[in-house]
Scaffold this motif. Structure first.
Motif, PDB file in Angstrom:
ATOM      1  N   PHE A 120      23.225  54.718 -95.306  1.00  0.00           N
ATOM      2  CA  PHE A 120      24.189  55.194 -94.327  1.00  0.00           C
ATOM      3  C   PHE A 120      24.169  54.157 -93.214  1.00  0.00           C
ATOM      4  N   TYR A 121      25.328  53.771 -92.725  1.00  0.00           N
ATOM      5  CA  TYR A 121      25.391  52.701 -91.734  1.00  0.00           C
ATOM      6  C   TYR A 121      26.094  53.156 -90.463  1.00  0.00           C
ATOM      7  N   LYS A 122      25.592  52.676 -89.335  1.00  0.00           N
ATOM      8  CA  LYS A 122      26.301  52.804 -88.066  1.00  0.00           C
ATOM      9  C   LYS A 122      27.027  51.483 -87.839  1.00  0.00           C
ATOM     10  N   ILE A 123      28.243  51.547 -87.348  1.00  0.00           N
ATOM     11  CA  ILE A 123      28.967  50.338 -86.962  1.00  0.00           C
ATOM     12  C   ILE A 123      28.689  50.158 -85.480  1.00  0.00           C
ATOM     13  N   VAL A 124      27.999  49.063 -85.140  1.00  0.00           N
ATOM     14  CA  VAL A 124      27.496  48.891 -83.787  1.00  0.00           C
ATOM     15  C   VAL A 124      27.893  47.536 -83.195  1.00  0.00           C
ATOM     16  N   VAL A 125      27.894  47.492 -81.863  1.00  0.00           N
ATOM     17  CA  VAL A 125      28.082  46.258 -81.110  1.00  0.00           C
ATOM     18  C   VAL A 125      26.689  45.808 -80.691  1.00  0.00           C
ATOM     19  N   VAL A 126      26.323  44.570 -81.067  1.00  0.00           N
ATOM     20  CA  VAL A 126      24.974  44.075 -80.809  1.00  0.00           C
ATOM     21  C   VAL A 126      25.006  42.656 -80.271  1.00  0.00           C
ATOM     22  N   ASP A 127      23.899  42.264 -79.683  1.00  0.00           N
ATOM     23  CA  ASP A 127      23.674  40.854 -79.374  1.00  0.00           C
ATOM     24  C   ASP A 127      23.450  40.171 -80.719  1.00  0.00           C
ATOM     25  N   SER A 128      24.187  39.106 -81.003  1.00  0.00           N
ATOM     26  CA  SER A 128      24.134  38.484 -82.330  1.00  0.00           C
ATOM     27  C   SER A 128      22.760  37.920 -82.670  1.00  0.00           C
ATOM     28  N   SER A 186      19.932  39.550 -82.187  1.00  0.00           N
ATOM     29  CA  SER A 186      18.982  40.626 -82.485  1.00  0.00           C
ATOM     30  C   SER A 186      18.906  40.874 -83.986  1.00  0.00           C
ATOM     31  N   ARG A 187      17.838  41.524 -84.422  1.00  0.00           N
ATOM     32  CA  ARG A 187      17.653  41.786 -85.843  1.00  0.00           C
ATOM     33  C   ARG A 187      18.639  42.858 -86.326  1.00  0.00           C
ATOM     34  N   ARG A 188      18.781  42.980 -87.637  1.00  0.00           N
ATOM     35  CA  ARG A 188      19.805  43.844 -88.234  1.00  0.00           C
ATOM     36  C   ARG A 188      19.726  45.288 -87.748  1.00  0.00           C
ATOM     37  N   ASP A 189      18.546  45.860 -87.746  1.00  0.00           N
ATOM     38  CA  ASP A 189      18.402  47.266 -87.380  1.00  0.00           C
ATOM     39  C   ASP A 189      17.789  47.442 -85.996  1.00  0.00           C
ATOM     40  N   GLY A 190      17.928  46.437 -85.147  1.00  0.00           N
ATOM     41  CA  GLY A 190      17.363  46.496 -83.806  1.00  0.00           C
ATOM     42  C   GLY A 190      18.242  47.267 -82.838  1.00  0.00           C
ATOM     43  N   LEU A 235      30.525  33.456 -75.675  1.00  0.00           N
ATOM     44  CA  LEU A 235      31.427  34.464 -76.221  1.00  0.00           C
ATOM     45  C   LEU A 235      30.992  34.905 -77.613  1.00  0.00           C
ATOM     46  N   ASN A 236      30.372  34.026 -78.371  1.00  0.00           N
ATOM     47  CA  ASN A 236      29.945  34.356 -79.720  1.00  0.00           C
ATOM     48  C   ASN A 236      28.598  35.058 -79.763  1.00  0.00           C
ATOM     49  N   MET A 237      28.106  35.490 -78.632  1.00  0.00           N
ATOM     50  CA  MET A 237      26.802  36.126 -78.597  1.00  0.00           C
ATOM     51  C   MET A 237      26.856  37.614 -78.904  1.00  0.00           C
ATOM     52  N   VAL A 238      28.032  38.215 -78.925  1.00  0.00           N
ATOM     53  CA  VAL A 238      28.163  39.639 -79.214  1.00  0.00           C
ATOM     54  C   VAL A 238      28.854  39.794 -80.569  1.00  0.00           C
ATOM     55  N   ALA A 239      28.294  40.656 -81.412  1.00  0.00           N
ATOM     56  CA  ALA A 239      28.839  40.861 -82.752  1.00  0.00           C
ATOM     57  C   ALA A 239      29.040  42.352 -83.001  1.00  0.00           C
ATOM     58  N   ILE A 240      29.965  42.657 -83.895  1.00  0.00           N
ATOM     59  CA  ILE A 240      30.165  44.034 -84.364  1.00  0.00           C
ATOM     60  C   ILE A 240      29.744  44.019 -85.827  1.00  0.00           C
ATOM     61  N   ARG A 241      28.698  44.757 -86.153  1.00  0.00           N
ATOM     62  CA  ARG A 241      28.182  44.723 -87.517  1.00  0.00           C
ATOM     63  C   ARG A 241      27.559  46.053 -87.905  1.00  0.00           C
ATOM     64  N   LEU A 242      27.076  46.121 -89.153  1.00  0.00           N
ATOM     65  CA  LEU A 242      26.493  47.342 -89.683  1.00  0.00           C
ATOM     66  C   LEU A 242      25.001  47.420 -89.355  1.00  0.00           C
ATOM     67  N   ASN A 243      24.548  48.636 -89.057  1.00  0.00           N
ATOM     68  CA  ASN A 243      23.146  48.922 -88.762  1.00  0.00           C
ATOM     69  C   ASN A 243      22.704  49.966 -89.779  1.00  0.00           C
ATOM     70  N   ARG A 244      21.823  49.590 -90.702  1.00  0.00           N
ATOM     71  CA  ARG A 244      21.443  50.491 -91.797  1.00  0.00           C
ATOM     72  C   ARG A 244      20.582  51.641 -91.310  1.00  0.00           C
ATOM     73  N   GLN A 245      20.939  52.824 -91.777  1.00  0.00           N
ATOM     74  CA  GLN A 245      20.189  54.057 -91.535  1.00  0.00           C
ATOM     75  C   GLN A 245      19.970  54.709 -92.894  1.00  0.00           C
ATOM     76  N   GLY A 246      19.441  55.904 -92.924  1.00  0.00           N
ATOM     77  CA  GLY A 246      19.265  56.623 -94.184  1.00  0.00           C
ATOM     78  C   GLY A 246      17.974  56.237 -94.881  1.00  0.00           C
ATOM     79  N   SER A 247      17.732  56.883 -96.002  1.00  0.00           N
ATOM     80  CA  SER A 247      16.484  56.663 -96.730  1.00  0.00           C
ATOM     81  C   SER A 247      16.728  55.771 -97.945  1.00  0.00           C
ATOM     82  N   LYS A 248      15.678  55.579 -98.717  1.00  0.00           N
ATOM     83  CA  LYS A 248      15.761  54.747 -99.912  1.00  0.00           C
ATOM     84  C   LYS A 248      16.793  55.321-100.882  1.00  0.00           C
ATOM     85  N   ASP A 249      17.659  54.472-101.390  1.00  0.00           N
ATOM     86  CA  ASP A 249      18.729  54.839-102.330  1.00  0.00           C
ATOM     87  C   ASP A 249      19.778  55.781-101.734  1.00  0.00           C
ATOM     88  N   ARG A 250      19.742  56.018-100.435  1.00  0.00           N
ATOM     89  CA  ARG A 250      20.749  56.854 -99.764  1.00  0.00           C
ATOM     90  C   ARG A 250      21.214  56.134 -98.498  1.00  0.00           C
TER      91      ARG A 250
END
Length: 117
Positions: free
Chosen positions: A52-60, A62-66, A35-50
């Protein structure tokens, strides 16, 4: 079934009464692990110093931006005021299925619920 009991229980007697609680405890630990294998977390997008994050459901695991399973919202820390969007129905569905939100996402969910009420 008897072989499984023998493996899970420290007792050599396969029909002992202490086998059943041991089996239940180990099965519940296995279920909790899955049950703890799925997480809801932030996925970083955007460029340097700008950022922007997507709020995503991921396999816990997996890497942050995968790759992610589903996108349930966005977060723009550069914006003033209301800086995130969240699909509460989708989030509630995933949480009811056992997904664990990160601390940041949990605070956003709390704010979204308060705004909706």
């Amino acid at each position: 079934m008897l072989d499984m009991r023998r493996e899970l229980c420290y007792s050599a007697v396969p029909t002992c009464g202490s086998c059943i609680p041991t089996i239940r405890k180990q099965n519940s630990q296995i279920i909790t692990q899955y049950l703890n294998m799925v997480a809801i977390r932030l996925n970083r997008q955007g460029s340097k110093d700008r950022p922007f994050y997507k709020i995503v459901v991921v396999d816990s695991r997996s890497r942050r931006d995968g790759d992610f399973i589903a996108q349930v919202g966005t977060y723009n820390p550069m914006a003033e005021g209301e800086n995130f969007t969240l699909n509460l129905e989708e989030v509630e569905k995933w949480i009811s299925q056992g997904a664990q939100p990160s601390e940041t996402v949990a605070s956003m969910i709390k704010k979204a619920r308060a705004a909706k009420a």
